[in-house]
Scaffold this motif. Structure first.
Motif, PDB file in Angstrom:
ATOM      1  N   ARG A  59     109.508 -64.316 112.623  1.00  0.00           N
ATOM      2  CA  ARG A  59     110.498 -64.442 113.645  1.00  0.00           C
ATOM      3  C   ARG A  59     111.213 -66.186 113.957  1.00  0.00           C
ATOM      4  NH1 ARG A  59     106.085 -60.467 117.257  1.00  0.00           N
ATOM      5  NH2 ARG A  59     107.793 -58.991 117.436  1.00  0.00           N
ATOM      6  N   SER A 156     108.438 -60.698 111.399  1.00  0.00           N
ATOM      7  CA  SER A 156     109.593 -59.809 112.746  1.00  0.00           C
ATOM      8  C   SER A 156     109.721 -58.316 112.265  1.00  0.00           C
ATOM      9  CB  SER A 156     110.681 -60.271 112.551  1.00  0.00           C
ATOM     10  OG  SER A 156     111.202 -60.070 112.994  1.00  0.00           O
ATOM     11  N   GLN A 157     110.020 -57.516 113.742  1.00  0.00           N
ATOM     12  CA  GLN A 157     110.096 -56.062 113.087  1.00  0.00           C
ATOM     13  C   GLN A 157     111.134 -55.806 112.721  1.00  0.00           C
ATOM     14  OE1 GLN A 157     110.133 -54.496 116.492  1.00  0.00           O
ATOM     15  NE2 GLN A 157     108.012 -54.920 117.435  1.00  0.00           N
ATOM     16  N   GLU A 163     114.493 -54.903 118.721  1.00  0.00           N
ATOM     17  CA  GLU A 163     112.967 -55.671 118.246  1.00  0.00           C
ATOM     18  C   GLU A 163     113.297 -56.088 119.655  1.00  0.00           C
ATOM     19  OE1 GLU A 163     112.219 -59.595 116.196  1.00  0.00           O
ATOM     20  OE2 GLU A 163     109.805 -58.962 116.002  1.00  0.00           O
ATOM     21  N   ASN A 164     114.518 -56.746 119.924  1.00  0.00           N
ATOM     22  CA  ASN A 164     114.357 -57.718 121.592  1.00  0.00           C
ATOM     23  C   ASN A 164     114.409 -56.570 122.268  1.00  0.00           C
ATOM     24  OD1 ASN A 164     114.492 -59.893 121.878  1.00  0.00           O
ATOM     25  ND2 ASN A 164     116.333 -60.541 120.058  1.00  0.00           N
ATOM     26  N   GLY A 167     111.333 -53.685 121.603  1.00  0.00           N
ATOM     27  CA  GLY A 167     109.670 -53.986 120.595  1.00  0.00           C
ATOM     28  C   GLY A 167     108.512 -53.686 120.624  1.00  0.00           C
ATOM     29  N   LYS A 171     106.914 -51.639 117.635  1.00  0.00           N
ATOM     30  CA  LYS A 171     105.856 -52.733 117.216  1.00  0.00           C
ATOM     31  C   LYS A 171     104.352 -52.011 116.634  1.00  0.00           C
ATOM     32  CE  LYS A 171     103.353 -53.887 121.224  1.00  0.00           C
ATOM     33  NZ  LYS A 171     102.573 -55.113 122.053  1.00  0.00           N
ATOM     34  N   THR A 174     104.507 -51.014 112.826  1.00  0.00           N
ATOM     35  CA  THR A 174     104.183 -52.245 112.159  1.00  0.00           C
ATOM     36  C   THR A 174     103.017 -51.570 110.839  1.00  0.00           C
ATOM     37  OG1 THR A 174     103.092 -53.679 113.666  1.00  0.00           O
ATOM     38  CG2 THR A 174     106.024 -53.871 113.701  1.00  0.00           C
ATOM     39  N   TYR A 189     107.612 -52.505 107.648  1.00  0.00           N
ATOM     40  CA  TYR A 189     108.398 -51.834 109.457  1.00  0.00           C
ATOM     41  C   TYR A 189     108.619 -50.471 108.905  1.00  0.00           C
ATOM     42  CZ  TYR A 189     111.381 -51.602 113.394  1.00  0.00           C
ATOM     43  OH  TYR A 189     111.236 -51.622 114.343  1.00  0.00           O
ATOM     44  N   GLU A 248     101.471 -56.757 116.891  1.00  0.00           N
ATOM     45  CA  GLU A 248     102.503 -58.413 116.487  1.00  0.00           C
ATOM     46  C   GLU A 248     101.690 -58.617 115.295  1.00  0.00           C
ATOM     47  OE1 GLU A 248     104.835 -58.982 118.311  1.00  0.00           O
ATOM     48  OE2 GLU A 248     104.474 -57.859 120.288  1.00  0.00           O
TER      49      GLU A 248
END
Ligand code: GLC
Length: 805
Positions: A59, A156-157, A163-164, A167, A171, A174, A189, A248
């Motif tokens: 990220r 990061s995803q 993701e934005n 997410g 998440k 993950t 992912y 996360e």
């Protein structure tokens, strides 16, 4: 002015920093062509595999505070609990000494504290998709040192946009766990909606040191309401050995190091990927194992680093110069070609500013590849073929494509996109002398923008482009603006479909000239092109001249764009420079460029147009889509357009002025004038634009790294200022230099021969060659100062002597 926070070390092609809280991240790219990262002088950065939009591995918080984070972090925890880092971020704990450096392909961070020196070198392995963290600890304290080392990345995803937006659901897809057998954190992912889920990689984070503890959960690693600047688990001296199934993710590894007196130890961390985590997990694990086994072997890291260095050494060796100007020489030999590789790889998509979702622009890539033609012609050719496959049967090209992401391209018809293809084709032909690539069959795109229909040779594709322009001429015989031309913000002048662009006319003429030359070289007739050139020239002669300079176009009401009678945007730079580049309306060229000098030169770059339209809420703001005055296309110093002004002055033989323009916009020169705080951006990479004098922050460099300026400045400096320029007939020697120079030398490979070109300037002229010899044999200059193939065939190397005068 305050001392600059950096110094160039040209012998090592390095910039070294001794201050780190710069006004913006100054980044370096690390890559092997598949896996990529950028890293700043402070250690902030992110990494991705193939595409920053599809497979974002770690990220980076774009636009948010704290600036430039997270990154590739190493924490050193001493027995008294003090925690510090080789890079400025994340800890910011005061140290006794700190330094960081960027060089082609790698960055290094050194800090010293209480007799312990830590150096972290980051680079991309060349044979493995792995970011190598090469950490060296040296004990000069006179006592034994024992410390805990933690390495950390936030994962990061993969799908940057999703993701934005989503997410909070995604998440839960993950999974990050420590694999005992691999001695590595593995991360997958697992979202089913990934468009390329079969390739979706397994990410591994590992070390060649013994792992004492680990953590895969970012929030636990940092602790409640903390962040990576003071993570609670590092403070505790031990990680919690937590795996993660949803949440996360992060990769945090811990190892304990003891150093005897004067002892140094080297350890490595590896952030890598293996393809196919979701399609064949066992295979992905086996791949990871193979990579890690290879990289953990003694000497493997050094071997990968040597390979990286030789890639850059070979790439740069194609063209090197020795000039009586240190700043220009440094830019031409190292930093400009370095940036050109980045824009060829990343277009306008990813930097610490650009968030990595923009794909590639058709016109942008066609221009970016111009700077690869002379170093990697095969790469440029591949990209040209790809671009041609993004052209529709009517000859116009789509505007934006996502070749890696396989998203449907975007088609809003611009008047210029297809034209840029011709310049790239001409450049390739001129560089290699081989025209066969023009016969490559390439499909067109169907109007649904996905299905390929019919195919034609590349040559035919370019002719379709000519047809398109010819079928979209306005009432005055000049090409219509359509949605816009090169200038993304010209559209409002032509929204009703009638506005015409003088720049496109000039571009069309240049393309036709190059096609005519290519046609002749192919043994075909060129008259048809000549007739079209004549027609365009006539239209320009009739409508383009405003009395002191050329207009930029005619709007929907046939009113001039860029005329002395107007209160805003009275004069536009490109209309002047491109008339010279297109070699049209000769009688006014000098006056037009003099007007540009008088009206547009700020001493720190030429404005794209002036004065800027007032911003919102003025009525005129609509003419520039609401851009504030002084920014970018609205009265800013648009750097790419400066390249064409330099090129035009060089073509006119006015070396003094061409070099003035070249030097004054060089980032390092601007910084010498206005300082780092004002300029903001990297001293070694061009910006897209600098705020112009209509803005109180005049001189601020915006959107650095990802700009067409890189390729054009590269081409302009090497081929027009130093003037070593490939043409279909051979290598033209046509320097435009400052009269005060005694001469210069260029080492240049051309069509298989390594040339050492020594230029002397005994009469102190700005332009003109009066004598040229190759290996002692003088050439007849009647047909131009051109080194033809027969002079260099079967030569591995040759010495060229040039006397200006
Ligand atoms: C940006 C765009 C480019 C355009 C230029 C001028 O750099 O990427 O395509 O030509 O702006 O508007």
């Amino acid at each position: 002015m305050d001392k600059l926070p950096y110094e160039f070390h040209d012998d090592r092609r390095e910039i070294r920093f001794d201050r780190f809280d710069l006004p913006a991240p100054w980044i370096n790219y690390l890559s092997n062509g598949r896996m990529h990262a950028f890293v700043s002088q402070a250690g902030g950065g992110m990494s991705w595999w193939l595409s920053p939009m599809m497979f974002r591995l770690t990220r980076y918080r774009f636009y948010n505070m704290p600036i430039d984070s997270p990154g590739f972090y190493v924490y050193l925890r001493m027995t008294d609990g003090t925690v510090w880092s080789p890079s400025f971020r994340p800890c910011e704990t005061p140290v006794d000494f700190r330094e960081a450096s960027h060089a082609p392909g790698y960055s290094a961070f050194t800090a010293k504290k209480d007799g312990l020196t830590a150096t972290l070198k980051l680079f991309m392995a060349q044979d493995y998709d792995t970011l190598v963290w090469d950490l060296k600890l040296t004990n000069e304290s006179g006592e034994e040192i024992s410390c805990d080392v933690f390495a950390y990345v936030e994962l990061s995803q993969f799908l940057a946009r999703e993701e934005n937006i989503l997410g909070y659901y995604l998440k839960w897809n993950t999974r990050a766990v420590f694999d005992e057998e691999l001695q590595a954190i593995t991360y997958a992912y697992t979202a089913w909606m990934h468009p390329r889920k079969d390739e979706s990689p397994l990410v591994t984070f590992a070390s060649d040191a013994k792992i004492s503890s680990f953590c895969c959960n970012r929030d636990l690693f940092c602790g409640n309401y903390r962040d990576e600047r003071n993570p609670v688990e590092v403070q505790n001296g031990r990680l919690s050995n937590t795996n993660l199934q949803g949440g996360e993710p992060c990769g945090a590894l811990h190892t304990h190091v003891s150093l005897g007196k004067n002892e140094a130890k080297q350890l490595h961390f590896f952030l890598g990927v293996t393809e196919g985590a979701l399609s064949d997990y066992d295979k992905a694990i086996a791949g990871a194992k193979e990579t890690l086994t290879a990289l953990r072997k003694e000497g493997a890291v050094a071997g990968q680093f040597a390979k990286l260095q030789s890639w850059w050494a070979d790439h740069l060796a194609v063209y090197q110069c020795d000039l009586p100007d240190e700043d220009a020489q440094r830019m031409i030999n190292t930093w400009n070609p370095l940036q050109s590789v980045q824009t060829a790889r990343y277009s306008r998509s990813i930097s610490s500013d650009a968030s990595g979702v923009r794909g590639i622009g058709f016109r942008d890539t066609a221009q970016d590849m111009l700077a690869q033609v002379y170093r990697k012609p095969e790469w440029a050719t591949e990209m040209l073929w790809y671009l041609a496959s993004q052209q529709l049967e009517d000859g116009h090209a789509i505007h934006t494509a996502w070749p890696e992401e396989k998203r449907p391209p975007q088609d809003i018809t611009r008047s210029d996109d297809h034209i840029w293809m011709v310049y790239l084709a001409y450049a390739i032909a001129a560089e290699t002398g081989d025209l066969r690539f023009l016969d490559k069959e390439i499909p067109f795109l169907e109007t649904d923008l996905v299905t390929p229909v019919g195919s034609a040779t590349l040559w035919e594709h370019m002719l379709r482009g000519v047809d398109f322009t010819e079928k979209h001429l306005g009432e005055h015989g000049l090409p219509l603006i359509l949605f816009s031309d090169w200038n993304d913000h010209l559209g409002p002048f032509g929204r009703k479909g009638k506005g015409e662009s003088i720049m496109v006319s000039q571009q069309h003429i240049l393309a036709l000239r190059q096609l005519a030359e290519l046609a002749e070289a192919r043994g075909e007739r060129a008259e048809a092109f000549d007739r079209l050139i004549e027609k365009q020239e006539k239209a320009l002669e009739q409508f383009a001249w405003d009395g002191e300079w050329f207009l930029r176009g005619l709007d929907d009401e046939a009113k001039p764009i860029g005329a002395h009678t107007q209160s805003h945007a009275r004069i536009w730079l490109n209309a002047q420079s491109w008339m010279v580049i297109a070699d049209a309306c000769r009688e006014h060229q000098l006056e037009a460029m003099d007007s540009a000098a008088r009206e547009l030169d700020t001493g720190m770059g030429l404005l794209l147009n002036t004065p800027g339209y007032p911003g919102w809420p003025s009525k005129e703001a609509a003419m520039v889509n609401g851009l504030p005055a002084g920014y970018s296309e609205n009265g800013g110093v648009f750097c790419q357009a400066n390249c064409w002004a330099i090129m035009a002055e060089a073509l006119l033989g006015r070396g003094d002025r061409a070099w003035k323009y070249y030097k004054q916009i060089m980032p390092n020169e601007v910084i010498k004038k206005v300082g780092v705080e004002r300029y903001h951006a990297e001293a070694y990479a061009y910006c897209s634009t600098m705020l112009g004098k209509d803005n109180e922050k005049f001189g601020w460099g915006c959107v650095s790294q990802v700009t067409g300026t890189a390729a054009w400045m590269d081409v302009v400096a090497t081929q027009y200022l130093l003037g070593i320029r490939p043409t279909l007939k051979g290598l033209l020697i046509d320097p435009s230099i400052p009269a005060e120079w005694d001469g210069f030398t260029v080492e240049r490979s051309f069509r298989g021969c390594h040339l050492t070109i020594r230029v002397e300037n005994p009469d102190h002229v700005q332009h003109g060659v009066k004598e040229l010899s190759v290996d002692g044999r003088t050439l007849d200059l009647a047909r131009g100062a051109i080194i033809t193939d027969d002079r260099i065939t079967n030569c591995q190397s040759a010495i060229v002597h040039v006397t200006m005068g």
